[in-house]
Design an enzyme around this catalytic site. Sequence first.
Site, short mmCIF file in Angstrom:
data_model
loop_
_atom_site.label_atom_id
_atom_site.label_comp_id
_atom_site.label_asym_id
_atom_site.label_seq_id
_atom_site.Cartn_x
_atom_site.Cartn_y
_atom_site.Cartn_z
N ASP A 437 1.01 -9.24 -22.86
CA ASP A 437 0.49 -10.28 -21.98
C ASP A 437 1.60 -11.29 -21.68
O ASP A 437 2.33 -11.71 -22.59
CB ASP A 437 -0.70 -10.99 -22.63
CG ASP A 437 -1.39 -11.95 -21.69
OD1 ASP A 437 -2.24 -11.49 -20.92
OD2 ASP A 437 -1.05 -13.15 -21.70
N GLU A 480 -2.40 -10.29 -15.85
CA GLU A 480 -1.01 -10.28 -16.31
C GLU A 480 -0.83 -9.46 -17.58
O GLU A 480 0.16 -9.61 -18.31
CB GLU A 480 -0.53 -11.71 -16.56
CG GLU A 480 -1.19 -12.43 -17.73
CD GLU A 480 -2.48 -13.16 -17.36
OE1 GLU A 480 -2.83 -14.11 -18.07
OE2 GLU A 480 -3.12 -12.78 -16.36
#
Length: 574
Positions: A437, A480
């Site tokens: 992430d 993301e």
Amino acid sequence: MARARTGFMHSLYVWLVIFLGCGLLVSMLRLQPVDIDFLREYLVFLVLGVLAEWFVVALPQGSLSVGFAVVLTSFLLFDTSATVLISVLSALLGNLVISKDGSFRTTLFNGAQYTISAVGAAYAYYYVGGLTSDKISLPNILPLLVFVLSYFVINHLLVNIFLWPSCRHYTWSMWGAALKWDIYTYLFSTPVGILMFLIYNKTGLLGAALLFIPVLTLKYLLRLYINLEMANRELSVLYGVAQSLGASLDMAETLGLILTESRKVISYHTGIIYLWHEEEQLLIPSAIRSPYADKLKKISFSLDEGIVGMVAKTGQPEIVYDTKKDRRLRSMPGITQFLRSLLVVPLMVEKKIIGVVTIGKKEPYAYGPKHMQILTILGGQAAVAMANALLYKKIEKLAITDGLTKVYNHRYFYKKFEEEYQRSQRYGCKFSVIMIDIDYFKRFNDEFGHKAGDTALFTVAKIIKKNTRNIDTVARYGGEEFAILLPETDSGDAKTVAERIRKAISETVFRIADDKPPVGVTVSIGVSSYPADTKDPQQVVELADQALYYSKEHGKNRVTVWSQMNLTPVEKET
């Protein structure tokens, strides 16, 4: 070494036959000199023999000739020496005049094999009690049949061994077709030869010679029939190709089918289909039918290289009659080093190049304009089928690829995850999952804009791909977040990969705009493994996700292995 030895052995065979033929011819002429009283007859039969060589009916797997009729008539009328001399001179003169490649060795071989066939057949004839006179008589039927059969077997054996290097790809049906036409040749030539002998005895030399006019006419009609049959066969193949190509959307299957079907109408030693790769700007071999496939698959061409590149660039097909005489090809690597004849045809759709098909033979002047026309038609059909296959592949790829980052999507990740789990159940394999992430990504988007955020996502995905193996599956999991599936990898090795990725990203400079300074991006990573961390496949990703959030909560820009996250965390150097 094996291939080189094959070439050497073939050359050795050819020259042995030539020397043996020469030796037999000299020995026969010494033991049995020709009778000069029949010089006029010899000359007439020599002319007939040359005409027989000229009017050969070409076939895909052989040829039809009435040359044996001249041989048989000569044997019935004269002695063995005259028969051999007429056969040899007919072959030499006929081949030297009509031979397009000017191969003197081939011409000598033809003369030599005629000598060996005639001498061997004569020996068999006399061995079974053949008569020296009154050869067309009831008691002499068996020896005469032995002569015909012996000549056929010896000639067929010598010629087929000579042709083996260029015809070894033939199927049994092809060999059967060649044998069938050879048998037809002898079944037709034998009665003609006997009839010429009988007419000579009744009317003289002129009658025997005039008989050859309807024979040659019949051969001409037969040639027309063969051409029509070949045209029908070509149309059938083209129709079959169109049906087969339209039924397949698999690129590999389509390419293989093109080369397989092409061989039904155009014989070749080596066939290659090059596909145009836009990113590399190269024509890369994607399907090969050749004994040298392992070497040829390593040779690619740009649009400025060799005849393959030239054809792709101009969009015009090319026929090369003899590579050794074409200055453009002297320095070209690959096929021109062992092929003499080439057909090179572009594969185009809507004037856009998608590939090039190249076929070749070891013999020069093996192809003509007709072959080019056939391959061009096949190429047109193939190009459409390939374009459909490429479109299908592109659509298929789009369905499993994230449009922004160009890595796989969430759905494909779970498809590969299920496959890997099934494999681990079957073979006891281990695998790991890495979850990644981007840190502070919302703030990054707010500060620099979504365009900069998209650039950051694309760059991170590119770095991840660069630091993983081809067998690993990299996917955009959502937003993301990225996921990596690593087959045959335990948590220790997965952590090493994760650290390499984390470090590579943290050291990368992200240029977001020309008027703004470059920025840095970091990621937090979690790792879990199967079956070490859990035997429940549904929990593998969940545990990696827990490890990821552990990294987030303990300083970010770090890697956490799930099995170790309850230990005292050790801050990673940034």
